[in-house]
Design an enzyme around this catalytic site. Structure first.
Site, PDB file in Angstrom:
ATOM      1  CE  LYS A   1      84.706  55.828 -20.591  1.00 26.85           C
ATOM      2  NZ  LYS A   1      86.147  55.802 -20.478  1.00 26.85           N
TER       3      LYS A   1
ATOM      4  CD  GLU B   1      92.258  56.453  -5.534  1.00 28.17           C
ATOM      5  OE1 GLU B   1      92.991  55.879  -4.685  1.00 28.17           O
ATOM      6  OE2 GLU B   1      92.320  56.225  -6.754  1.00 28.17           O
TER       7      GLU B   1
ATOM      8  CG  MET C   1      95.413  55.373  22.713  1.00 29.52           C
ATOM      9  SD  MET C   1      95.591  56.163  24.325  1.00 29.52           S
ATOM     10  CE  MET C   1      95.023  57.820  23.954  1.00 29.52           C
TER      11      MET C   1
ATOM     12  CG  PHE D   1      89.064  46.301 -15.810  1.00 30.92           C
ATOM     13  CD1 PHE D   1      89.963  45.544 -15.047  1.00 30.92           C
ATOM     14  CD2 PHE D   1      89.405  47.589 -16.157  1.00 30.92           C
ATOM     15  CE1 PHE D   1      91.171  46.090 -14.649  1.00 30.92           C
ATOM     16  CE2 PHE D   1      90.618  48.139 -15.759  1.00 30.92           C
ATOM     17  CZ  PHE D   1      91.495  47.384 -15.007  1.00 30.92           C
ATOM     18  CD  GLN D   2      90.268  50.049 -12.840  1.00 28.38           C
ATOM     19  OE1 GLN D   2      89.844  51.022 -13.436  1.00 28.38           O
ATOM     20  NE2 GLN D   2      91.472  50.003 -12.285  1.00 28.38           N
TER      21      GLN D   2
HETATM   22  C1  LIG Z   1      93.387  53.090  10.863  1.00 30.95           C
HETATM   23  C2  LIG Z   1      93.530  52.747  12.288  1.00 30.95           C
HETATM   24  N1  LIG Z   1      94.091  51.564  12.636  1.00 30.95           N
HETATM   25  C3  LIG Z   1      94.246  51.252  13.941  1.00 30.95           C
HETATM   26  C4  LIG Z   1      93.810  52.098  14.921  1.00 30.95           C
HETATM   27  C5  LIG Z   1      93.958  51.717  16.390  1.00 30.95           C
HETATM   28  N2  LIG Z   1      94.831  52.669  17.067  1.00 30.95           N
HETATM   29  C6  LIG Z   1      94.365  53.688  17.814  1.00 30.95           C
HETATM   30  S1  LIG Z   1      95.555  54.661  18.416  1.00 30.95           S
HETATM   31  C7  LIG Z   1      96.752  53.709  17.719  1.00 30.95           C
HETATM   32  C8  LIG Z   1      98.195  54.052  17.884  1.00 30.95           C
HETATM   33  C9  LIG Z   1      98.570  55.271  17.142  1.00 30.95           C
HETATM   34  O1  LIG Z   1      99.950  55.366  17.134  1.00 30.95           O
HETATM   35  P1  LIG Z   1     100.668  56.704  16.737  1.00 30.95           P
HETATM   36  O2  LIG Z   1     100.106  57.252  15.503  1.00 30.95           O
HETATM   37  O3  LIG Z   1     102.121  56.474  16.756  1.00 30.95           O
HETATM   38  O4  LIG Z   1     100.223  57.705  17.868  1.00 30.95           O
HETATM   39  P2  LIG Z   1     100.546  57.755  19.422  1.00 30.95           P
HETATM   40  O5  LIG Z   1      99.419  57.091  20.129  1.00 30.95           O
HETATM   41  O6  LIG Z   1     101.849  57.062  19.643  1.00 30.95           O
HETATM   42  O7  LIG Z   1     100.598  59.212  19.708  1.00 30.95           O
HETATM   43  C10 LIG Z   1      96.195  52.642  17.025  1.00 30.95           C
HETATM   44  C11 LIG Z   1      96.975  51.597  16.341  1.00 30.95           C
HETATM   45  C12 LIG Z   1      93.216  53.300  14.502  1.00 30.95           C
HETATM   46  N3  LIG Z   1      92.740  54.197  15.373  1.00 30.95           N
HETATM   47  N4  LIG Z   1      93.103  53.605  13.191  1.00 30.95           N
END
Ligand SMILES: Cc1ncc(C[n+]2csc(CCOP(=O)(O)OP(=O)(O)O)c2C)c(N)n1
Lengths: 564, 181
Positions: A162, A50, A478, A112-113
């Site tokens: 519902k 979703e 990042m 439920f749900q």
């Molecule tokens: C849902 C979520 N969880 C954690 C983060 C924290 N976060 C920001 S950038 C990142 C790394 C992203 O890694 P990747 O998708 O491999 O991209 P890259 O930076 O290597 O290009 C994380 C964990 C986030 N932005 N969103």
């Protein structure tokens, strides 16, 4: 004529011109799904989670200007939408989410749900509703679409118990909506506009700083006209990219944490900031106390709460960006002083050009290692810029923003406010559905893509020829970059294993997988992907240590940039 | 600085939590909040006492105004208004203290609304200063508990809140705070 709530629901959507829904069925909404069976006016896309339904509706909305629609069941179906809703909320995207709910008499009994989704989403929707009576259904659906798509847009959730869906009622949509508590201000105040133009003429170092509001308000054309009339340098936020052409003569690049040197220097040294549809987010201002110390600020926004939230504003103008820009243009033209002013600020433009020459956006390319920036540049080159680009979150997002040049609005689709990993791929599916002939590319990281990887099935099922370019650095890049810079390179939980094999994974879903491990293969992989008529996963084995520069460390002033 | 804000809202379920959630979610504080139906049964009136500097107050007013269920927002502090609060005080009453309690109730034009062998419950209405004063005077006599309603407020003169200049129209200039009534 009596109809069931489910029939009223479908009829309402059809009358509102909805032809596309993203959703996932369940017990609480089974009667609505029964109505959708064999319905030819509404096409329902079955996602595999979703959250992805909301992101897809959001990508659909961003690239079409229409309102995205989601339908899910109660409880877990509803709670799974929350990240999608929060993402749309932070970026002001018009989406209407319909959730099933347990029968009204059971609400509050931990049935439920059951989940109190109205309570859960109250802080991340523009507004939300629990429909308690089938007689209110048609009206509430209209109001929901109206609220989502007008003023500062945003997600609206409608919770459908519902028994309301199964009850008999009459279809009685109101001819006119009367929402006495909701009347957005569209028309900019002419007195304020005049004051703004006077202030502009008194300035010597002006910068236009525009954001997502320009895209959402379809103001790009007018922003371009306004900026070019006076030749005022333009910087855009991440959300604003495409709001002024990247190839336009007054463009100085994106600003903020990973903005260009020229943009950050320009705004920091300006004596006037003309903010249009932007909200002085902390990723843009850096340390806010030291943000643009000498600048007066004109702030145009449709949402009064955006104004004076983070910074002091000298001339606020509440209104629709298009309306205000038209008035600004007219006032400037009537003054007959545009050219004179443009000449007056020529030294300022020269200064900015010098900054740009001294520190242009750049990276060190390599013959042996694939540089992610090189991949993005190649994608830009091969497509001629004629593509819709979605991104995940992290380095991939910033490289896409920096190295793909957006000349048109609604071409760059990214989760700016919430920064939601897993956004880009489902958003790309929505974008592709809204733009069947367009080339849609998700620039991804190997971490993010795995957050909604299940949507490969959706893409294949509906023959959506999206191209996913994974900039595979084997890490949560990042976060790893921050660890490199600020935590002595201790890679705590940011290294990802080399599996899955994305090429094999694509194949298992019936899609095409391609891999490049050398710079020389990059262009060929991109070309092959574009030629292929279906879904493609491109796995680019990039230099795992590449960083995003420039970078303003969190909490530092904008002028303290780390450069390549 | 403290502000008393009057808010007309749709009389629907969930409105209170939207308003309360706005304050908690954005870190604004609520000192007191009163809400009840108005003459028009579809509309409720809230009186919120809050505090903050100019910038925070402007945000509070604008954010309230942004809620779809909010019909009108007026910062009463910017105009001439009357405010009242009601307090119930349960105070220990024995043969020694009863005359003193009765005397104070009289001075404050309060009422004894409940009597037991060892306590009185007193009702007093007034502005904040008066309420605080009676509480302080009763304290040494042995207050068992108090219940305060929080403030309600109304502008002086013939104009009603409904007729107050709409903030929504005036907001173009951004100087919401200067508008008052
Ligand atoms: C849902 C979520 N969880 C954690 C983060 C924290 N976060 C920001 S950038 C990142 C790394 C992203 O890694 P990747 O998708 O491999 O991209 P890259 O930076 O290597 O290009 C994380 C964990 C986030 N932005 N969103």
């Amino acid at each position: 004529m009596k109809m069931t709530g489910a029939e009223i629901f479908v009829r309402s959507l059809i009358d509102l011109g909805v032809d596309t829904i993203f959703g996932y069925p369940g017990g609480a909404v089974i009667n609505i799904y029964d109505q959708l069976f064999n319905n030819t006016s509404i096409r329902h896309y079955l996602v595999r989670h979703e959250q992805a339904a909301v992101h897809a509706a959001d990508g659909y909305a961003r690239t079409s200007g229409k309102t995205g629609v989601v339908l899910v069941t109660s409880g877990p179906g509803a709670t799974n939408t929350v990240t999608g809703i929060a993402t749309a909320y932070m970026d002001s995207i018009p989406v209407v989410v319909f959730t099933g709910q347990v029968p009204t008499l059971m609400i509050g009994n931990d049935a439920f749900q059951e989940a109190d989704i109205v309570g859960i989403t109250r802080p991340c929707t523009k507004h939300n509703y629990l429909v308690k009576d089938v007689r209110d259904l048609a009206r509430i659906i209209r109001e929901a679409f109206h609220i989502a798509s007008t003023g500062r847009p945003g997600p609206v959730l409608v919770d459908l118990p519902k028994d309301v869906i199964t009850a008999q009622g009459v279809y009685n949509p109101p001819k006119q909506l009367s929402l006495r508590g909701y009347k957005p201000t569209y028309k900019g105040h002419m007195g304020q506009v005049k004051k703004a133009v006077e202030l502009i003429y008194r300035s010597r170092r002006p910068v236009i700083y525009a954001g997502g509001g320009v895209i959402l308000g379809d103001g790009a054309k007018y922003l371009t006209e306004f900026a070019d009339l006076l030749n005022i340098p333009v910087t855009l936020t991440l959300m604003g990219l495409g709001g002024y052409p990247a190839s336009g003569r007054n463009f100085v690049g994106m600003l903020g944490m990973h903005g260009t040197y020229a943009a950050n220097m320009a705004i920091s040294n300006s004596d006037l900031i003309i903010a249009i549809g932007a909200r002085f987010d902390d990723r843009v201002t850096g340390k806010v106390d030291e943000f643009a110390p000498e600048a007066k600020i004109i702030h145009v926004d449709i949402d009064p709460t955006s104004i004076k939230k983070n910074v002091k504003v000298d001339i606020p103008i509440v209104g629709d960006v298009k309306d205000v820009l038209k008035k600004l243009i007219k006032t400037v033209k009537d003054s007959g002083e545009a050219e004179k002013y443009s000449r007056k600020i020529a030294p300022w433009r020269a200064q900015i050009e010098k900054w740009d020459k001294d520190h242009p956006l750049k990276y060190k390319n390599s013959k042996t290692k694939i540089k992610p920036q090189f991949v993005v540049e190649k994608i830009y080159e091969v497509t001629g810029g004629d593509a819709i680009i979605t991104t995940e979150v992290g380095q991939n997002q910033m490289w896409a923003a920096q190295f793909f040049k957006f000349d048109k609005p609604r071409r760059f689709v990214t989760s700016g406010g919430l920064g939601t990993m897993g956004y880009g791929f489902p958003a790309a599916l929505g974008a592709q559905i809204a733009n069947p002939g367009a080339l849609v590319i998700d620039i991804a990281g190997d971490g993010s893509i795995q957050m909604n990887i299940q949507e490969l099935a959706t893409a294949v099922q509906y023959k959506l020829p999206v191209k996913v370019a994974i900039l595979n650095n084997g890490s949560l890049g990042m976060v790893r970059q921050w660890q490199d810079l600020f935590f002595e390179g201790k890679y705590s939980q940011t290294c990802l294993p080399s599996y899955p094999d994305f090429v094999a994974l694509a194949k298992s879903y019936g899609a095409l997988g391609l891999r490049a491990t050398k710079p020389s293969q990059v262009e060929e992989v991109i070309r092959k992907a574009i030629e292929h008529p279906g879904l493609v996963l491109m796995d680019f084995a990039i230099d795992p240590f590449e960083m995003v520069y420039p970078m303003v460390p969190a909490g530092a002033p904008l002028t303290k940039m780390l450069l390549v | 600085m403290r502000h008393t804000i009057s808010v007309l809202v749709e009389n629907e379920f969930g409105v209170l939590s939207r308003v309360a959630g706005l304050f908690s979610g954005r870190g604004f504080n609520i000192e007191s909040l009163c809400v009840a139906e108005t003459l028009d049964p579809t509309v409720s009136r809230m009186t919120i006492v809050t505090s903050g500097n100019e910038q925070i107050m402007e945000q509070i007013l604008k954010q309230l105004n942004k809620l779809v269920c909010v019909i009108k927002v007026v910062d009463m502090t910017r105009s001439d208004y009357v405010e009242r609060e009601l307090v119930l005080i349960k105070v220990t009453a024995d043969e020694k203290t009863k005359p003193e309690i009765l005397r104070l109730v009289d001075i404050f034009r309060g009422k004894i609304v409940d009597v037991s062998a060892e306590s009185y419950t007193i009702e007093v209405t007034g502005d904040e200063g008066k309420i605080n004063a009676i509480i302080e005077l009763m304290r040494p006599l042995g207050i068992r508990e108090i219940a305060r309603t929080g403030k309600i407020a109304m502008t002086r003169g013939p104009r009603t809140l409904k007729e107050a200049k709409k903030i929504k129209q005036g907001v173009e200039n951004g100087d919401l705070l200067r508008q008052g009534l």
